[in-house]
Design an enzyme around this catalytic site. Structure first.
Site, short mmCIF file in Angstrom:
data_model
loop_
_atom_site.label_atom_id
_atom_site.label_comp_id
_atom_site.label_asym_id
_atom_site.label_seq_id
_atom_site.Cartn_x
_atom_site.Cartn_y
_atom_site.Cartn_z
CB ILE A 18 -0.94 -0.02 1.23
CG1 ILE A 18 -1.99 -1.14 1.07
CG2 ILE A 18 -1.61 1.34 1.43
CD1 ILE A 18 -2.79 -1.44 2.34
CG ASP A 37 10.05 0.43 4.01
OD1 ASP A 37 8.89 0.43 3.59
OD2 ASP A 37 10.59 -0.57 4.55
CG ASP A 53 12.96 0.38 13.19
OD1 ASP A 53 11.72 0.48 13.33
OD2 ASP A 53 13.64 -0.52 13.74
CB VAL A 54 8.14 3.85 12.31
CG1 VAL A 54 8.17 4.42 10.90
CG2 VAL A 54 7.47 2.49 12.36
CG ASN A 80 1.47 2.45 4.50
OD1 ASN A 80 0.34 1.99 4.35
ND2 ASN A 80 2.56 1.80 4.12
CB SER A 132 -6.82 -2.17 9.72
OG SER A 132 -7.35 -3.46 9.42
CE1 TYR A 145 -2.35 -4.90 11.47
CE2 TYR A 145 -4.63 -5.54 11.09
CZ TYR A 145 -3.49 -4.86 10.70
OH TYR A 145 -3.51 -4.12 9.54
CE LYS A 149 -2.81 -1.22 11.24
NZ LYS A 149 -2.04 -0.17 10.55
CB THR A 177 -8.17 -8.86 3.25
OG1 THR A 177 -8.77 -9.12 4.51
CG2 THR A 177 -6.92 -9.70 3.11
N1 LIG Z 1 -2.61 -5.82 3.40
C1 LIG Z 1 -3.72 -5.74 4.12
O1 LIG Z 1 -4.63 -6.61 4.02
C2 LIG Z 1 -3.97 -4.57 5.04
C3 LIG Z 1 -5.28 -4.34 5.48
C4 LIG Z 1 -5.52 -3.26 6.33
C5 LIG Z 1 -4.48 -2.44 6.72
N2 LIG Z 1 -3.23 -2.68 6.27
C6 LIG Z 1 -2.17 -1.78 6.72
O2 LIG Z 1 -1.53 -1.23 5.58
C7 LIG Z 1 -0.20 -0.87 5.93
C8 LIG Z 1 0.72 -1.42 4.86
O3 LIG Z 1 0.52 -2.81 4.74
P1 LIG Z 1 0.91 -3.63 3.43
O4 LIG Z 1 -0.11 -4.68 3.27
O5 LIG Z 1 1.23 -2.71 2.32
O6 LIG Z 1 2.23 -4.37 3.98
P2 LIG Z 1 3.66 -4.65 3.35
O7 LIG Z 1 4.29 -5.63 4.29
O8 LIG Z 1 3.57 -4.98 1.89
O9 LIG Z 1 4.41 -3.24 3.48
C9 LIG Z 1 4.73 -2.72 4.75
C10 LIG Z 1 5.99 -1.87 4.62
O10 LIG Z 1 6.27 -1.31 5.91
C11 LIG Z 1 7.67 -1.45 6.15
N3 LIG Z 1 7.91 -1.50 7.59
C12 LIG Z 1 7.57 -2.50 8.45
N4 LIG Z 1 8.01 -2.20 9.68
C13 LIG Z 1 8.63 -0.98 9.60
C14 LIG Z 1 9.30 -0.16 10.53
N5 LIG Z 1 9.46 -0.54 11.82
N6 LIG Z 1 9.79 1.02 10.11
C15 LIG Z 1 9.68 1.39 8.81
N7 LIG Z 1 9.09 0.64 7.87
C16 LIG Z 1 8.56 -0.53 8.27
C17 LIG Z 1 8.06 -2.74 5.47
O11 LIG Z 1 9.48 -2.79 5.20
C18 LIG Z 1 7.22 -2.68 4.19
O12 LIG Z 1 7.91 -2.00 3.15
C19 LIG Z 1 0.04 -1.42 7.34
O13 LIG Z 1 -0.10 -0.38 8.28
C20 LIG Z 1 -1.07 -2.44 7.52
O14 LIG Z 1 -1.44 -2.60 8.88
C21 LIG Z 1 -2.94 -3.72 5.43
#
Ligand SMILES: NC(=O)c1ccc[n+]([C@@H]2O[C@H](COP(=O)([O-])OP(=O)(O)OC[C@H]3O[C@@H](n4cnc5c(N)ncnc54)[C@H](O)[C@@H]3O)[C@@H](O)[C@H]2O)c1
Length: 251
Positions: A18, A37, A53-54, A80, A132, A145, A149, A177
Site C-alpha cells: 500500500i 522504510d 525504523d519507525v 503507513n 484497518s 493487531y 489499529k 484485506t
Molecule cells: N494488506 C492488508 O490486508 C492490510 C489491510 C488493512 C491495513 N493494512 C495496513 O496497511 C499498511 C501497509 O501494509 P501492506 O499490506 O502494504 O504491507 P507490506 O508488508 O507490503 O508493506 C509494509 C511496509 O512497511 C515497512 N515496515 C515495516 N516495519 C517498519 C518499521 N518498523 N519502520 C519502517 N518501515 C517498516 C516494510 O518494510 C514494508 O515496506 C500497514 O499499516 C497495515 O497494517 C494492510
C-alpha cells in the site's frame, strides 16, 4: 496542472504494498515523494528512499530531517508502516504486544512528532494514517493487531482535534484485506494457502481482495487539496466489509 504539483510528501512503509502504491500515485500526481522504510531498496526514481525504523525515535528524527531538507519542507505525511500479528489474547506474550504497538501506534507518534514543525510551515498540511477494518470490526484471531489499529483510529481523531487550528488535517483509511506482499506472506504461512485465499476472498462482500492501488487512491484524495474540508475521518476501502450485512447467496 497536476493536483499535487509543488507539494512534498513523506510516506512511511513506502517500500512495499500500500505504501509503495501510494508513493507512486502521489508522485504521478505531481508531488515530490520521500519514502521512509526499513527496506527502502525497492524504491526507484522519482521516489527517494530513506532508511528508517519507525520503532526507533533517533532513526525517525534523522530520516524526517534529511527528507524534509531534501524536499524543502513537508506538506503531506502518510503514516503507513505497520506489521501484523495473529492470535487471540492468549496467544501473544507481553514482548510481542510491545513490539506491534511500538511499530503500529508509536511509529505514527514518532513520525508525526518529528514532522510537525515542517507541517506547521505548510499551507496545505495533511496527515493520513493507514488504519484497518480491524479497527471497526471484530475479526477472529487478530486481538493484538486489532487493538493496535483501534488505537490508530482514536489517535487519528485526537490528532485531528489537536492540530486543526494549526491548519493540519488528519484522517485515516481503513483497508479491508488488500492484496499486498503482506497477504502473500500470510497465505504462504497457511496450511492450505489456496483454501486460505478463498476464505479471505469470501469474507469480502465484493468477493475479492482490495488492491493496493485502490487504497492509495483514497490516501491521495485525503492527502490532497480536494479534501480541504475533510479532517478526523476514517475512509473505508474494504469492499463493504465493515458496513454491509449480506444474506447468504441463494442458488
Ligand atoms: N494488506 C492488508 O490486508 C492490510 C489491510 C488493512 C491495513 N493494512 C495496513 O496497511 C499498511 C501497509 O501494509 P501492506 O499490506 O502494504 O504491507 P507490506 O508488508 O507490503 O508493506 C509494509 C511496509 O512497511 C515497512 N515496515 C515495516 N516495519 C517498519 C518499521 N518498523 N519502520 C519502517 N518501515 C517498516 C516494510 O518494510 C514494508 O515496506 C500497514 O499499516 C497495515 O497494517 C494492510
Amino acid at each position: 496542472m497536476a493536483e499535487l504539483a509543488g507539494l512534498r510528501a513523506v510516506v512511511t512503509g513506502g517500500g512495499s504494498g500500500i505504501g509503495l502504491a501510494t508513493a507512486r500515485l502521489l508522485a504521478d500526481r505531481g508531488a515530490a515523494v520521500a519514502v521512509l522504510d526499513i527496506e527502502p531498496g525497492g524504491v526507484d526514481k522519482p521516489l527517494r528512499g530513506y532508511p528508517a525504523d519507525v520503532s526507533d525515535d533517533a532513526s525517525v528524527r534523522a530520516a524526517v530531517a534529511e527528507a524534509g531538507a531534501d524536499l524543502g519542507g513537508i506538506d503531506i505525511l502518510v503514516n503507513n508502516a505497520g506489521i501484523g500479528a495473529a492470535g487471540t489474547v492468549e496467544d501473544n506474550q507481553d514482548q510481542e504486544w510491545h513490539r506491534v504497538l511500538d511499530v503500529n501506534v508509536l511509529g505514527i507518534v514518532r513520525t508525526t512528532r518529528a514532522a510537525l514543525p515542517l507541517l506547521r510551515a505548510s499551507p496545505h498540511a495533511s496527515v493520513v494514517n493507514t488504519c484497518s477494518v480491524a479497527a471497526t470490526a471484530g475479526l477472529p484471531r487478530r486481538a493484538l493487531y486489532s487493538a493496535s489499529k483501534g488505537a490508530v483510529l482514536s489517535l487519528t481523531q485526537a490528532m485531528a482535534a489537536d492540530h486543526i487550528r494549526e491548519g493540519i488535517r488528519v484522517n485515516c483509511v481503513n483497508p479491508g484485506t488488500a492484496d499486498t506482499p503482506w497477504v502473500g506472506r500470510l497465505l504462504a504461512a497457511a496450511e492450505d494457502p489456496e483454501a486460505e485465499r478463498a476464505a479471505l476472498h469470501a469474507r469480502q462482500p465484493m468477493g475479492r481482495l482490495v488492491t493496493a492501488e485502490e487504497v492509495a487512491a483514497a490516501i491521495a484524495y485525503l492527502a490532497g487539496p480536494s479534501a480541504a474540508s475533510v479532517t478526523g475521518t476514517a475512509l473505508a476501502v474494504d469492499g463493504g466489509m465493515a458496513g454491509l450485512r449480506l444474506r447468504a447467496p441463494t442458488t
